[in-house]
Design a protein around this motif. Structure first.
Motif, PDB file in Angstrom:
ATOM      1  N   GLU A 194      39.291  83.147  41.629  1.00 47.20           N
ATOM      2  CA  GLU A 194      38.484  83.594  40.518  1.00 47.20           C
ATOM      3  C   GLU A 194      39.350  83.774  39.157  1.00 47.20           C
ATOM      4  OE1 GLU A 194      35.172  84.121  40.699  1.00 47.20           O
ATOM      5  OE2 GLU A 194      35.099  83.356  42.804  1.00 47.20           O
ATOM      6  N   GLU A 195      40.670  84.072  39.567  1.00 46.15           N
ATOM      7  CA  GLU A 195      41.397  84.255  38.301  1.00 46.15           C
ATOM      8  C   GLU A 195      41.696  82.992  37.480  1.00 46.15           C
ATOM      9  OE1 GLU A 195      41.915  87.098  37.095  1.00 46.15           O
ATOM     10  OE2 GLU A 195      42.313  88.420  38.855  1.00 46.15           O
ATOM     11  N   PHE A 196      41.881  81.898  38.493  1.00 46.55           N
ATOM     12  CA  PHE A 196      41.992  80.435  37.939  1.00 46.55           C
ATOM     13  C   PHE A 196      40.887  80.201  37.100  1.00 46.55           C
ATOM     14  CE2 PHE A 196      45.178  79.859  41.741  1.00 46.55           C
ATOM     15  CZ  PHE A 196      46.285  79.635  40.874  1.00 46.55           C
ATOM     16  N   LEU A 197      39.839  80.124  37.599  1.00 41.52           N
ATOM     17  CA  LEU A 197      38.542  79.801  37.076  1.00 41.52           C
ATOM     18  C   LEU A 197      38.366  80.569  35.765  1.00 41.52           C
ATOM     19  CD1 LEU A 197      36.286  79.458  40.360  1.00 41.52           C
ATOM     20  CD2 LEU A 197      37.234  77.679  38.877  1.00 41.52           C
ATOM     21  N   SER A 198      38.786  81.899  35.529  1.00 39.77           N
ATOM     22  CA  SER A 198      38.348  82.487  34.419  1.00 39.77           C
ATOM     23  C   SER A 198      39.449  82.671  33.234  1.00 39.77           C
ATOM     24  CB  SER A 198      37.939  83.931  34.810  1.00 39.77           C
ATOM     25  OG  SER A 198      39.099  84.669  35.404  1.00 39.77           O
ATOM     26  N   ALA A 199      40.523  82.132  33.435  1.00 40.98           N
ATOM     27  CA  ALA A 199      41.655  81.997  32.602  1.00 40.98           C
ATOM     28  C   ALA A 199      41.434  80.971  31.634  1.00 40.98           C
ATOM     29  CB  ALA A 199      43.113  81.906  33.361  1.00 40.98           C
ATOM     30  N   GLU A 200      41.732  81.328  30.254  1.00 41.28           N
ATOM     31  CA  GLU A 200      41.676  80.551  28.991  1.00 41.28           C
ATOM     32  C   GLU A 200      43.059  79.748  28.969  1.00 41.28           C
ATOM     33  OE1 GLU A 200      39.408  84.135  27.752  1.00 41.28           O
ATOM     34  OE2 GLU A 200      41.175  83.820  28.817  1.00 41.28           O
ATOM     35  N   ILE A 201      44.101  80.314  29.394  1.00 41.11           N
ATOM     36  CA  ILE A 201      45.489  79.684  29.125  1.00 41.11           C
ATOM     37  C   ILE A 201      46.401  79.770  30.306  1.00 41.11           C
ATOM     38  CG2 ILE A 201      47.840  80.025  27.905  1.00 41.11           C
ATOM     39  CD1 ILE A 201      46.091  80.831  25.524  1.00 41.11           C
ATOM     40  N   GLY A 202      47.071  78.786  30.629  1.00 43.65           N
ATOM     41  CA  GLY A 202      48.028  78.465  31.743  1.00 43.65           C
ATOM     42  C   GLY A 202      49.274  78.443  31.310  1.00 43.65           C
ATOM     43  N   ILE A 203      50.237  79.179  32.084  1.00 46.45           N
ATOM     44  CA  ILE A 203      51.781  79.083  31.545  1.00 46.45           C
ATOM     45  C   ILE A 203      52.604  78.816  32.765  1.00 46.45           C
ATOM     46  CG2 ILE A 203      53.485  80.471  30.669  1.00 46.45           C
ATOM     47  CD1 ILE A 203      51.430  81.886  29.057  1.00 46.45           C
ATOM     48  N   THR A 204      53.289  77.821  32.628  1.00 47.48           N
ATOM     49  CA  THR A 204      54.262  77.456  33.785  1.00 47.48           C
ATOM     50  C   THR A 204      55.774  77.458  33.279  1.00 47.48           C
ATOM     51  OG1 THR A 204      54.318  75.110  33.183  1.00 47.48           O
ATOM     52  CG2 THR A 204      52.389  75.775  34.549  1.00 47.48           C
ATOM     53  N   GLY A 205      56.572  77.398  34.237  1.00 49.61           N
ATOM     54  CA  GLY A 205      57.976  77.357  33.850  1.00 49.61           C
ATOM     55  C   GLY A 205      58.176  76.041  33.762  1.00 49.61           C
ATOM     56  N   CYS A 206      59.582  75.418  34.137  1.00 51.61           N
ATOM     57  CA  CYS A 206      59.849  74.098  34.069  1.00 51.61           C
ATOM     58  C   CYS A 206      61.227  74.047  34.887  1.00 51.61           C
ATOM     59  CB  CYS A 206      60.201  73.797  32.788  1.00 51.61           C
ATOM     60  SG  CYS A 206      61.158  71.836  32.764  1.00 51.61           S
ATOM     61  N   ASN A 207      60.978  73.170  36.095  1.00 55.06           N
ATOM     62  CA  ASN A 207      62.152  72.890  37.087  1.00 55.06           C
ATOM     63  C   ASN A 207      63.056  72.094  36.328  1.00 55.06           C
ATOM     64  OD1 ASN A 207      59.731  73.575  39.308  1.00 55.06           O
ATOM     65  ND2 ASN A 207      61.991  74.385  39.945  1.00 55.06           N
ATOM     66  N   PHE A 208      62.669  70.925  35.920  1.00 50.75           N
ATOM     67  CA  PHE A 208      63.446  69.806  34.997  1.00 50.75           C
ATOM     68  C   PHE A 208      62.382  69.258  33.871  1.00 50.75           C
ATOM     69  CE2 PHE A 208      65.153  70.004  39.418  1.00 50.75           C
ATOM     70  CZ  PHE A 208      66.380  70.417  39.181  1.00 50.75           C
ATOM     71  N   ALA A 209      62.845  69.030  32.702  1.00 48.98           N
ATOM     72  CA  ALA A 209      62.145  68.186  32.027  1.00 48.98           C
ATOM     73  C   ALA A 209      62.679  66.849  31.897  1.00 48.98           C
ATOM     74  CB  ALA A 209      61.935  68.892  30.650  1.00 48.98           C
ATOM     75  N   ILE A 210      61.715  65.794  31.655  1.00 45.67           N
ATOM     76  CA  ILE A 210      62.328  64.294  31.931  1.00 45.67           C
ATOM     77  C   ILE A 210      62.201  64.147  30.327  1.00 45.67           C
ATOM     78  CG2 ILE A 210      62.062  62.123  32.493  1.00 45.67           C
ATOM     79  CD1 ILE A 210      60.331  64.773  34.573  1.00 45.67           C
ATOM     80  N   ALA A 211      63.343  63.786  29.743  1.00 45.13           N
ATOM     81  CA  ALA A 211      63.528  63.449  28.312  1.00 45.13           C
ATOM     82  C   ALA A 211      62.775  61.973  27.953  1.00 45.13           C
ATOM     83  CB  ALA A 211      64.917  63.348  27.941  1.00 45.13           C
ATOM     84  N   GLU A 212      62.982  60.960  28.888  1.00 43.31           N
ATOM     85  CA  GLU A 212      62.663  59.835  28.634  1.00 43.31           C
ATOM     86  C   GLU A 212      60.845  59.503  28.434  1.00 43.31           C
ATOM     87  OE1 GLU A 212      63.194  56.547  31.261  1.00 43.31           O
ATOM     88  OE2 GLU A 212      61.936  57.551  32.986  1.00 43.31           O
ATOM     89  N   SER A 213      60.333  60.457  29.131  1.00 42.93           N
ATOM     90  CA  SER A 213      58.975  60.520  29.037  1.00 42.93           C
ATOM     91  C   SER A 213      58.322  61.782  28.210  1.00 42.93           C
ATOM     92  CB  SER A 213      58.037  60.510  30.408  1.00 42.93           C
ATOM     93  OG  SER A 213      58.563  61.553  31.200  1.00 42.93           O
ATOM     94  N   GLY A 214      58.801  62.887  28.057  1.00 40.20           N
ATOM     95  CA  GLY A 214      58.297  64.047  27.428  1.00 40.20           C
ATOM     96  C   GLY A 214      57.719  64.830  28.629  1.00 40.20           C
ATOM     97  N   SER A 215      58.045  64.632  29.962  1.00 44.47           N
ATOM     98  CA  SER A 215      57.043  65.362  31.014  1.00 44.47           C
ATOM     99  C   SER A 215      57.948  66.537  31.309  1.00 44.47           C
ATOM    100  CB  SER A 215      57.221  64.203  32.190  1.00 44.47           C
ATOM    101  OG  SER A 215      56.523  63.114  31.628  1.00 44.47           O
ATOM    102  N   VAL A 216      57.066  67.374  32.043  1.00 48.33           N
ATOM    103  CA  VAL A 216      57.712  68.850  32.447  1.00 48.33           C
ATOM    104  C   VAL A 216      57.344  68.682  33.944  1.00 48.33           C
ATOM    105  CG1 VAL A 216      57.174  71.358  32.753  1.00 48.33           C
ATOM    106  CG2 VAL A 216      57.137  69.941  30.580  1.00 48.33           C
TER     107      VAL A 216
END
Length: 476
Positions: A194-216
């Motif tokens: 229910e919390e997933f379905l009603s949340a307006e914003i999602g926040i994550t951390g980042c294990n590794f960001a990939i510089a060549e693609s701009g991916s998290v």
């Protein structure tokens, strides 16, 4: 929360941890299980030391070229339609995230497990602004409901058993089931859905960001991070500035090291990369994407004798082999980063005023260094901290410094050393109990408060040795 989780004195926290029999048993059991699984997974991979060397090489390369890869990452995120914010301090990072939430008029934020968001005190900042923040990682969710702090980097609720979790759910959420893990998990899943379905914003951390693609890149076992990044219309990723790799090739290497070292698995259940907002024709993904890159003292560590600590990939392998952690638990460190990595990192990020005791919370056995998948010399860095504390900062007790100085003078002069060795047994005689020093004086007191100290022999080694050699000569 921020970096600090307690205002109690270190000694009081340690005493509380040592007296918590359940916690110590739970930690010991978890350490044995995780360590066994880690070794099995490493052996299955083969050539583990070569993999460790490769991981070390990748992390050092990134740190030595951090400005280049941060620029490349930010450019590629921007090209994909994302927004990048560089935060020098924890306050700047939390302020930016709060502004994004307020602009969206968001009342509920759902987030996946993230150490850096705890480090910057993000949850508290958002709640002060009137938003509800819900942890979706099961361990973090349990602690949030209980009003407790994490005690482990990978297994935050390690110090709680199923009965305690049942009581938390019953008292705070109206749970009526048993302590069976399956029932507890099913209840949490229902509530969180229910919390997933009603949340307006999602926040994550980042294990590794990939510089060549701009991916998290995100690594989870429960799939909650995938829900956080696909259901809310706005996503915010928060990363420590050192947590990136040049390409997917290095990402693959470090993920292989991370999963094996953290939980003893070849791969965790979910390894996800998120690249900006969704594009035209895509069904899943956020409409707006923000990447917050946090410094918070990391740039001050670059180029110093402690730079190697930034190689850390947050696997907790060092924690899982540490004999000190085993006996005092994670809360004793007073930081969101416990164990050997916390004992090195916390004083650098939070200062010696708050964390000067942590470098001494180590046996210097070197097990942490041996376990680290990216070869951080943790026990050597702990010694460097001690050197800084004692020699540069002059923060060690005055009595200790005077004693060490006197010992240095005495040990460098054979005559004084010999006289001192002969006098030692007589000086400690008032404190002896069964030939052990009990409740010793001065600098010995903290040690003998914990355990008795062996008394010096009545006959110094030099006298014994010379006497033995003389007796041997006479027999010849």
């Amino acid at each position: 929360m921020g970096l600090s989780i307690s205002d109690e004195k270190f000694k009081d926290r340690v005493e509380e941890g040592i007296n918590d029999d359940f916690m110590r048993g739970a930690v010991r059991s978890a350490q044995e299980r995780l360590q066994t699984n880690r070794l099995a997974a490493a052996n299955e991979l083969g050539n583990w030391e070569e993999w460790r060397s490769l991981g070390e090489e990748i992390r050092q390369h990134v740190l030595n070229n951090l400005d280049y890869y941060l620029y490349q990452l930010s450019e590629n995120v921007s090209k994909r339609g994302g927004h990048v914010f560089f935060a020098q301090t924890a306050e700047e990072a939390s302020r930016y995230i709060k502004e994004v939430v307020q602009k969206k008029n968001a009342k509920k934020v759902i987030k996946s497990k993230s150490m850096v968001t705890e480090e910057i005190g993000m949850n508290e900042a958002l709640m002060e602004a009137g938003s509800t923040v819900v942890e979706s990682d099961l361990g973090e969710y349990i602690l949030q409901v209980a009003g407790d702090h994490p005690s482990h980097i990978v297994a935050p609720a390690l110090h709680k058993n199923k009965d305690q979790i049942r009581d938390v759910f019953r008292d705070r959420l109206g749970y009526t089931g048993t302590e069976k893990p399956e029932e507890l998990a099913a209840f949490a899943r229902k509530v969180l859905r229910e919390e997933f379905l009603s949340a307006e914003i999602g926040i994550t951390g980042c294990n590794f960001a990939i510089a060549e693609s701009g991916s998290v890149g995100l690594v989870t076992n429960e799939g909650n991070a995938d829900m956080v990044t696909t259901l809310p219309k706005t996503q915010i990723a928060v990363m420590g500035m050192e947590r990136l790799v040049p390409t997917y090739e290095e990402f693959e290497v470090l993920v292989s090291l991370l999963t094996r070292s953290a939980v003893g698995q070849r791969l965790t259940s979910y390894i996800t990369t998120v690249t900006g907002p969704k594009e035209a024709g895509e069904v899943d993904g956020p409409e707006e994407f923000h990447l917050v890159i946090v410094d918070n003292g990391r740039s001050d560590i670059l180029g110093t004798e402690f730079q190697q600590v930034l190689q850390c990939i947050r696997c907790a392998a060092c924690i899982n082999v540490c004999p000190v952690y085993r006996n005092i638990g994670g809360h004793s460190y007073g930081s969101i980063y416990p164990g050997p990595i916390g004992a090195v990192l916390s004083p650098l990020l939070g200062g010696y005023d708050k964390y000067k005791e942590l470098p001494y919370a180590s046996s210097l056995c070197g097990a942490c260094t041996e376990a680290c998948p990216v070869k951080i010399p943790l026990h050597e860095l702990l010694i460097k901290h001690r050197q800084v504390i004692a020699e540069k900062e002059k923060r060690s007790p005055v009595a200790e410094r005077l004693l060490m100085k006197a010992f240095g003078v005495g040990a460098s002069k054979p005559g004084l050393y010999g006289a001192g060795a002969k006098m030692a047994s007589k000086v400690v005689r008032p404190f002896l109990k069964d030939d052990l020093i009990h409740k010793g004086p001065g600098p010995m007191k903290p040690w003998t408060d914990v355990r008795d100290f062996p008394a010096p022999n009545k006959e110094p080694f030099r006298d014994w040795f010379e006497k033995r050699e003389k007796d041997r000569g006479q027999k010849k």
